[in-house]
Design a protein around this motif. Structure first.
Motif, PDB file in Angstrom:
ATOM      1  N   ALA A 113      71.941  55.136  82.212  1.00 30.72           N
ATOM      2  CA  ALA A 113      71.351  55.408  80.901  1.00 30.72           C
ATOM      3  C   ALA A 113      71.040  56.900  80.751  1.00 30.72           C
ATOM      4  CB  ALA A 113      70.081  54.580  80.708  1.00 30.72           C
ATOM      5  N   ASN A 114      70.544  57.515  81.800  1.00 29.59           N
ATOM      6  CA  ASN A 114      70.225  58.944  81.762  1.00 29.59           C
ATOM      7  C   ASN A 114      71.481  59.785  81.555  1.00 29.59           C
ATOM      8  OD1 ASN A 114      68.364  61.179  82.032  1.00 29.59           O
ATOM      9  ND2 ASN A 114      69.310  61.525  84.038  1.00 29.59           N
ATOM     10  N   LEU A 115      72.550  59.450  82.267  1.00 29.68           N
ATOM     11  CA  LEU A 115      73.801  60.191  82.087  1.00 29.68           C
ATOM     12  C   LEU A 115      74.318  60.015  80.667  1.00 29.68           C
ATOM     13  CD1 LEU A 115      76.172  61.889  83.084  1.00 29.68           C
ATOM     14  CD2 LEU A 115      77.200  59.781  83.984  1.00 29.68           C
ATOM     15  N   ALA A 116      74.333  58.790  80.173  1.00 29.75           N
ATOM     16  CA  ALA A 116      74.812  58.523  78.814  1.00 29.75           C
ATOM     17  C   ALA A 116      73.989  59.274  77.774  1.00 29.75           C
ATOM     18  CB  ALA A 116      74.786  57.026  78.533  1.00 29.75           C
ATOM     19  N   ARG A 117      72.694  59.372  77.996  1.00 25.09           N
ATOM     20  CA  ARG A 117      71.792  60.057  77.061  1.00 25.09           C
ATOM     21  C   ARG A 117      72.010  61.570  77.061  1.00 25.09           C
ATOM     22  NH1 ARG A 117      67.983  57.049  77.933  1.00 25.09           N
ATOM     23  NH2 ARG A 117      67.308  57.863  79.936  1.00 25.09           N
ATOM     24  N   ASN A 118      72.281  62.151  78.229  1.00 31.44           N
ATOM     25  CA  ASN A 118      72.305  63.608  78.354  1.00 31.44           C
ATOM     26  C   ASN A 118      73.676  64.262  78.375  1.00 31.44           C
ATOM     27  OD1 ASN A 118      69.419  64.003  78.484  1.00 31.44           O
ATOM     28  ND2 ASN A 118      69.524  62.959  80.452  1.00 31.44           N
ATOM     29  N   ALA A 119      74.731  63.512  78.594  1.00 33.56           N
ATOM     30  CA  ALA A 119      76.072  64.094  78.655  1.00 33.56           C
ATOM     31  C   ALA A 119      76.533  64.524  77.267  1.00 33.56           C
ATOM     32  CB  ALA A 119      77.053  63.088  79.244  1.00 33.56           C
ATOM     33  N   ASP A 120      77.281  65.624  77.224  1.00 33.49           N
ATOM     34  CA  ASP A 120      77.867  66.067  75.960  1.00 33.49           C
ATOM     35  C   ASP A 120      78.903  65.065  75.471  1.00 33.49           C
ATOM     36  OD1 ASP A 120      76.592  68.746  75.582  1.00 33.49           O
ATOM     37  OD2 ASP A 120      77.501  69.087  77.551  1.00 33.49           O
ATOM     38  N   ALA A 121      79.613  64.462  76.408  1.00 33.02           N
ATOM     39  CA  ALA A 121      80.573  63.404  76.087  1.00 33.02           C
ATOM     40  C   ALA A 121      80.497  62.350  77.175  1.00 33.02           C
ATOM     41  CB  ALA A 121      81.986  63.962  75.997  1.00 33.02           C
ATOM     42  N   MET A 122      80.663  61.104  76.783  1.00 36.37           N
ATOM     43  CA  MET A 122      80.649  59.993  77.730  1.00 36.37           C
ATOM     44  C   MET A 122      81.956  59.240  77.569  1.00 36.37           C
ATOM     45  SD  MET A 122      78.546  58.879  80.018  1.00 36.37           S
ATOM     46  CE  MET A 122      78.879  57.593  81.201  1.00 36.37           C
ATOM     47  N   VAL A 123      82.793  59.286  78.612  1.00 33.27           N
ATOM     48  CA  VAL A 123      84.110  58.653  78.582  1.00 33.27           C
ATOM     49  C   VAL A 123      84.051  57.375  79.421  1.00 33.27           C
ATOM     50  CG1 VAL A 123      86.558  58.935  79.112  1.00 33.27           C
ATOM     51  CG2 VAL A 123      85.223  60.915  78.348  1.00 33.27           C
ATOM     52  N   VAL A 124      84.474  56.271  78.822  1.00 31.08           N
ATOM     53  CA  VAL A 124      84.410  54.970  79.480  1.00 31.08           C
ATOM     54  C   VAL A 124      85.807  54.381  79.630  1.00 31.08           C
ATOM     55  CG1 VAL A 124      83.568  52.595  79.261  1.00 31.08           C
ATOM     56  CG2 VAL A 124      82.089  54.511  78.607  1.00 31.08           C
ATOM     57  N   ALA A 125      86.153  54.016  80.854  1.00 29.74           N
ATOM     58  CA  ALA A 125      87.387  53.266  81.100  1.00 29.74           C
ATOM     59  C   ALA A 125      87.040  51.795  80.895  1.00 29.74           C
ATOM     60  CB  ALA A 125      87.906  53.527  82.507  1.00 29.74           C
ATOM     61  N   TRP A 126      87.078  51.365  79.657  1.00 31.50           N
ATOM     62  CA  TRP A 126      86.569  50.035  79.297  1.00 31.50           C
ATOM     63  C   TRP A 126      87.376  48.896  79.918  1.00 31.50           C
ATOM     64  CZ3 TRP A 126      89.563  46.617  76.492  1.00 31.50           C
ATOM     65  CH2 TRP A 126      90.700  47.145  75.876  1.00 31.50           C
ATOM     66  N   LYS A 127      88.616  49.168  80.339  1.00 39.04           N
ATOM     67  CA  LYS A 127      89.410  48.129  80.987  1.00 39.04           C
ATOM     68  C   LYS A 127      88.997  47.937  82.445  1.00 39.04           C
ATOM     69  CE  LYS A 127      93.427  48.464  77.987  1.00 39.04           C
ATOM     70  NZ  LYS A 127      94.861  48.745  77.901  1.00 39.04           N
ATOM     71  N   SER A 128      88.151  48.818  82.924  1.00 37.23           N
ATOM     72  CA  SER A 128      87.614  48.709  84.279  1.00 37.23           C
ATOM     73  C   SER A 128      86.108  48.909  84.195  1.00 37.23           C
ATOM     74  CB  SER A 128      88.252  49.764  85.190  1.00 37.23           C
ATOM     75  OG  SER A 128      87.716  49.677  86.493  1.00 37.23           O
ATOM     76  N   SER A 129      85.431  47.938  83.550  1.00 32.35           N
ATOM     77  CA  SER A 129      83.992  48.087  83.320  1.00 32.35           C
ATOM     78  C   SER A 129      83.319  46.720  83.251  1.00 32.35           C
ATOM     79  CB  SER A 129      83.754  48.850  82.017  1.00 32.35           C
ATOM     80  OG  SER A 129      84.205  48.095  80.910  1.00 32.35           O
ATOM     81  N   LYS A 130      82.011  46.746  83.199  1.00 38.80           N
ATOM     82  CA  LYS A 130      81.199  45.545  83.014  1.00 38.80           C
ATOM     83  C   LYS A 130      80.453  45.683  81.689  1.00 38.80           C
ATOM     84  CE  LYS A 130      81.747  43.260  86.898  1.00 38.80           C
ATOM     85  NZ  LYS A 130      82.318  41.949  86.962  1.00 38.80           N
ATOM     86  N   MET A 149      86.184  55.900  74.346  1.00 35.92           N
ATOM     87  CA  MET A 149      86.841  54.848  75.115  1.00 35.92           C
ATOM     88  C   MET A 149      88.234  55.305  75.539  1.00 35.92           C
ATOM     89  SD  MET A 149      84.758  52.404  75.402  1.00 35.92           S
ATOM     90  CE  MET A 149      83.331  51.628  74.684  1.00 35.92           C
ATOM     91  N   ALA A 150      88.461  55.357  76.847  1.00 33.61           N
ATOM     92  CA  ALA A 150      89.778  55.700  77.382  1.00 33.61           C
ATOM     93  C   ALA A 150      90.738  54.545  77.107  1.00 33.61           C
ATOM     94  CB  ALA A 150      89.672  55.974  78.874  1.00 33.61           C
ATOM     95  N   GLU A 151      91.999  54.872  76.850  1.00 35.18           N
ATOM     96  CA  GLU A 151      92.988  53.841  76.526  1.00 35.18           C
ATOM     97  C   GLU A 151      93.245  52.890  77.689  1.00 35.18           C
ATOM     98  OE1 GLU A 151      96.530  55.782  75.243  1.00 35.18           O
ATOM     99  OE2 GLU A 151      95.581  56.644  73.480  1.00 35.18           O
ATOM    100  N   GLY A 152      93.232  53.401  78.901  1.00 36.14           N
ATOM    101  CA  GLY A 152      93.535  52.578  80.069  1.00 36.14           C
ATOM    102  C   GLY A 152      92.392  52.591  81.048  1.00 36.14           C
ATOM    103  N   LYS A 153      92.694  52.228  82.307  1.00 38.33           N
ATOM    104  CA  LYS A 153      91.646  52.201  83.314  1.00 38.33           C
ATOM    105  C   LYS A 153      91.871  53.207  84.434  1.00 38.33           C
ATOM    106  CE  LYS A 153      93.539  48.255  85.846  1.00 38.33           C
ATOM    107  NZ  LYS A 153      93.209  46.940  86.362  1.00 38.33           N
ATOM    108  N   ARG A 160      92.848  62.392  79.758  1.00 37.89           N
ATOM    109  CA  ARG A 160      93.327  62.619  78.386  1.00 37.89           C
ATOM    110  C   ARG A 160      92.186  62.521  77.385  1.00 37.89           C
ATOM    111  NH1 ARG A 160      97.999  59.871  79.837  1.00 37.89           N
ATOM    112  NH2 ARG A 160      97.114  57.889  79.161  1.00 37.89           N
ATOM    113  N   THR A 161      91.313  61.541  77.553  1.00 37.93           N
ATOM    114  CA  THR A 161      90.197  61.346  76.627  1.00 37.93           C
ATOM    115  C   THR A 161      89.219  62.520  76.709  1.00 37.93           C
ATOM    116  OG1 THR A 161      90.454  58.960  76.851  1.00 37.93           O
ATOM    117  CG2 THR A 161      88.389  59.745  75.899  1.00 37.93           C
ATOM    118  N   ALA A 162      88.904  62.966  77.918  1.00 40.66           N
ATOM    119  CA  ALA A 162      88.006  64.114  78.079  1.00 40.66           C
ATOM    120  C   ALA A 162      88.646  65.389  77.543  1.00 40.66           C
ATOM    121  CB  ALA A 162      87.634  64.286  79.557  1.00 40.66           C
ATOM    122  N   ASP A 163      89.927  65.599  77.827  1.00 37.81           N
ATOM    123  CA  ASP A 163      90.647  66.768  77.304  1.00 37.81           C
ATOM    124  C   ASP A 163      90.599  66.805  75.779  1.00 37.81           C
ATOM    125  OD1 ASP A 163      91.373  67.904  79.740  1.00 37.81           O
ATOM    126  OD2 ASP A 163      93.453  67.174  79.679  1.00 37.81           O
TER     127      ASP A 163
END
Length: 169
Positions: A113-130, A149-153, A160-163
């Protein structure tokens, strides 16, 4: 090939060396982020010698020079540790001064939660997540800052998403 168990390492190694050798012929056609991933994977498999030498001049010419990423924090979330490590290394190599923090929590933790709150961008590999973790990330982002949301895992999708975020796309 690396992040998942393989019953036959000799078959995996033969397959990987064939794929890396084939990719070496078209490596120059791939975008920088994908080239970084191919080189990282080849290195982990001990197959770096199958790839051409890195051309530093071309690499520097392709990178946007007007973007100052000093102090920018990118958070990466995935349940695939190898993908996180490769993406973090590639992003920090490509963007000097960029701070990349990774998490692979399976539930809502205070650290996530702290990282999500403070990061300039939050990239999630949703195909490899809970779901509990992604729900935590979405709930913790400040107003006006979406979760990317990243396209893949894999690492290529995270990079690519961060770039895309860093160049303003």
């Amino acid at each position: 090939l690396i992040d998942q168990p393989c019953p036959s390492t000799s078959r995996r190694d033969r397959f990987a060396s064939t794929v890396i050798a084939d990719l070496s012929r078209i490596l120059h056609r791939l975008d920088d982020s994908l080239q970084d991933v191919v080189r990282a994977l080849a290195g982990e498999l001990g197959l770096s010698d199958l790839l051409p030498e890195v051309q530093v001049e071309a690499e520097a010419a392709d990178r946007p020079q007007t973007i100052d990423t000093s102090g920018v924090v990118i958070g990466l979330y995935s349940l695939t540790p190898g993908a996180l490590q490769r993406a973090k290394a590639a992003l920090e190599r490509r963007w000097p001064g960029l701070i990349v923090k990774t998490r692979s929590d399976k539930d809502a933790s205070a650290e996530l939660a702290n990282l999500a709150r403070n990061a300039d961008a939050m990239v999630v590999a949703w195909k490899s997540s809970k779901h509990a973790a992604t729900d935590c990330i979405e709930a913790s982002r400040p107003a006006g800052r979406s979760v990317l949301m990243a396209e893949g895992k894999g690492s290529a999708s995270l990079i690519r998403t961060a770039d895309s975020f860093l160049v303003g796309g």
